[in-house]
Design a protein around this motif. Structure first.
Motif, short mmCIF file in Angstrom:
data_model
loop_
_atom_site.label_atom_id
_atom_site.label_comp_id
_atom_site.label_asym_id
_atom_site.label_seq_id
_atom_site.Cartn_x
_atom_site.Cartn_y
_atom_site.Cartn_z
N LEU A 218 0.83 -1.21 0.00
CA LEU A 218 0.00 0.00 0.00
C LEU A 218 0.86 1.26 0.00
CD1 LEU A 218 -2.81 -0.80 2.61
CD2 LEU A 218 -3.07 -0.64 0.13
N ASP A 219 0.42 2.26 -0.73
CA ASP A 219 1.04 3.58 -0.64
C ASP A 219 0.57 4.27 0.64
OD1 ASP A 219 2.36 3.33 -3.08
OD2 ASP A 219 0.64 4.10 -4.20
N THR A 220 1.48 4.91 1.34
CA THR A 220 1.11 5.61 2.57
C THR A 220 1.02 7.11 2.30
OG1 THR A 220 3.44 5.64 3.21
CG2 THR A 220 2.07 3.89 4.13
N PRO A 221 0.04 7.77 2.90
CA PRO A 221 -0.18 9.19 2.62
C PRO A 221 0.93 10.08 3.18
CG PRO A 221 -2.12 8.16 3.61
CD PRO A 221 -0.99 7.21 3.78
N GLU A 222 1.03 11.28 2.60
CA GLU A 222 1.89 12.33 3.11
C GLU A 222 1.06 13.58 3.35
OE1 GLU A 222 5.19 13.22 0.61
OE2 GLU A 222 6.34 11.46 1.23
N ALA A 223 1.54 14.44 4.24
CA ALA A 223 0.89 15.72 4.49
C ALA A 223 1.96 16.78 4.68
CB ALA A 223 0.00 15.65 5.72
N GLU A 224 1.69 17.99 4.23
CA GLU A 224 2.59 19.12 4.47
C GLU A 224 1.86 20.12 5.36
OE1 GLU A 224 4.79 22.58 1.95
OE2 GLU A 224 5.19 20.51 1.36
N VAL A 225 2.49 20.47 6.49
CA VAL A 225 1.89 21.37 7.47
C VAL A 225 2.86 22.50 7.74
CG1 VAL A 225 0.90 21.57 9.78
CG2 VAL A 225 0.65 19.43 8.50
N GLY A 227 4.93 23.99 5.96
CA GLY A 227 6.25 23.74 5.40
C GLY A 227 6.93 22.49 5.91
N VAL A 228 6.30 21.78 6.83
CA VAL A 228 6.87 20.55 7.39
C VAL A 228 6.17 19.36 6.74
CG1 VAL A 228 7.21 19.18 9.49
CG2 VAL A 228 7.38 21.68 9.57
N THR A 229 6.94 18.46 6.12
CA THR A 229 6.37 17.29 5.46
C THR A 229 6.39 16.09 6.40
OG1 THR A 229 7.12 18.07 3.30
CG2 THR A 229 6.59 15.72 3.50
N GLN A 230 5.28 15.38 6.42
CA GLN A 230 5.15 14.22 7.29
C GLN A 230 4.60 13.05 6.48
OE1 GLN A 230 2.39 14.44 10.74
NE2 GLN A 230 4.23 14.03 11.93
N SER A 231 5.19 11.87 6.67
CA SER A 231 4.76 10.67 5.95
C SER A 231 4.17 9.66 6.90
CB SER A 231 5.95 10.04 5.21
OG SER A 231 6.48 10.94 4.27
N GLY A 232 3.07 9.04 6.51
CA GLY A 232 2.48 7.97 7.29
C GLY A 232 3.25 6.67 7.10
#
Length: 373
Positions: A218-225, A227-232
């Motif tokens: 499975l591909d895991t989601p990413e989020a940018e908050v 300017g900070v990038t976070q990966s699940g």
């Protein structure tokens, strides 16, 4: 001005008060100190939220809150002597050669030290504000969820979980996003048969193995908050199945640990497209993301003023009560003394100098945020 002796004494008292089975006594220590040292309205509900205090006009106090928790995980055997908790102050040498006084004991880092710093900052902040120390954070945010159900919704909250040494050693940063945790179980059902005639059955382990491969790919989601990038992340962590070496298994299950980011989840429900496979969510701790750059920058400015190093906006890999608060409409950041690798360990400890730093950060941040138009 340093408040280290006062903070050390208060932290020591909190750490020495057991709160892994029952938080009542630790909550009473917090509530009594607030009654004695502030003019705030203090509520202690040992079966509900925990401790909530408000200073100044109630509407103004609702602008910004300092939030922690006073429950801890069970102590290691080395942290208990003669039915009392071990609390020890000693100086350690850091990797850079610096000598650093630290307080050792269960809950010193997670998070009674930061609770003590928040209590002193709450008392001394020149602004109306709220303080909360919840119970049951280690059990899925029991106290925070109860408080929210009772209407606890400050505009902004600084949750005093760990953010020290995240961007670089010796610096207390400001967390603008943290992951949540969704724990789930995938169950495969088949039909039992004698292992000498496998075609007469349906092998549940084979079905589970197919599901494991699907989860693995499975591909895991990413989020940018801000300017900070976070990966699940997604990981299969336990598996169980079968009843005997000569029996085609009729059941097999495995657990999945998913670290979630704001806005999207991994599509784990896809496993149910496999014959005989079902998926159940067992725990869902929400992620946190701060979308208010003015608030984040105000707390970061307070962090800059309180230390020699250069703090940054960062992300955090695990869930806190900020996730529950953010889901209820409170804008949150996380900032605290605990360092990576300290919480829940047999050698858990907290830097006394960093506690003093956090008190200054909290006080400065509260005063800045209270002045927002």
């Amino acid at each position: 001005m340093t408040k280290r002796p006062e903070l050390t004494d208060l932290t020591r008292r909190l750490v020495a008060t057991p709160s892994h089975d029952d938080e009542t006594a630790a909550g009473a220590v917090i509530a009594d100190w607030l009654h004695d040292h502030t003019d705030a309205t203090v509520e202690h509900d040992p079966e509900g939220a925990g401790v909530v205090a408000r200073k100044g006009d109630p509407d103004a106090a609702n602008r910004v809150a300092l939030v922690g928790h006073h429950d801890v995980v069970a102590p290691d055997a080395s942290q208990v002597t003669d039915d009392a908790l071990v609390v020890e102050e000693r100086t350690v040498e850091r990797e850079d050669g610096r000598e650093e006084p630290r307080l050792f004991g269960r809950g010193s880092a997670d998070m009674k030290g930061a609770v003590a710093a928040a209590m002193v900052a709450f008392r001394d902040a020149d602004a109306p504000c709220t303080f909360a120390s919840f119970r049951g954070e280690e059990r899925g945010g029991v106290g925070a969820r109860h408080a929210i159900e009772e209407g606890f919704r400050p505009d902004y909250a600084i949750v005093a979980e760990g953010s020290t040494n995240y961007s670089k050693p010796g610096v207390t940063d400001v967390v603008v996003a943290h992951k949540g945790r969704r724990g789930s179980t995938v169950t495969a059902r088949g039909t039992a048969a004698h292992a000498s005639e496998p075609d007469r059955g349906e092998n549940a382990i084979y079905r589970a193995a197919e599901a494991v491969e699907l989860v693995r790919d499975l591909d895991t989601p990413e989020a940018e908050v801000l300017g900070v990038t976070q990966s699940g992340t997604v990981a299969v962590t336990e598996i169980e199945g079968g009843s005997g070496w000569n029996v085609i298994p009729e059941a097999c299950s495995f657990t999945v640990d998913e670290r979630t980011v704001a806005g999207e989840r991994a599509p784990l429900a896809q496993v149910e497209a496999i014959d005989g496979v079902s998926w159940t969510v067992d725990q869902d701790l929400p992620p946190m993301a701060c979308a208010d750059d003015e608030f984040a920058e105000a707390v970061l400015a307070a962090a800059v003023d309180a230390q020699a190093g250069t703090p940054e906006l960062v992300s955090k890999p695990h869930a806190t009560d900020a996730g529950w608060l953010a889901g209820a409409g409170t804008t949150c950041v996380v900032c605290g003394a605990s360092e990576p690798g300290e919480a829940h360990t047999r050698d858990e400890s907290v830097s006394l100098a960093v506690l003093d730093r956090c008190e200054r950060i909290y006080r400065g941040a509260v005063e800045r945020v209270a002045a927002f138009e």
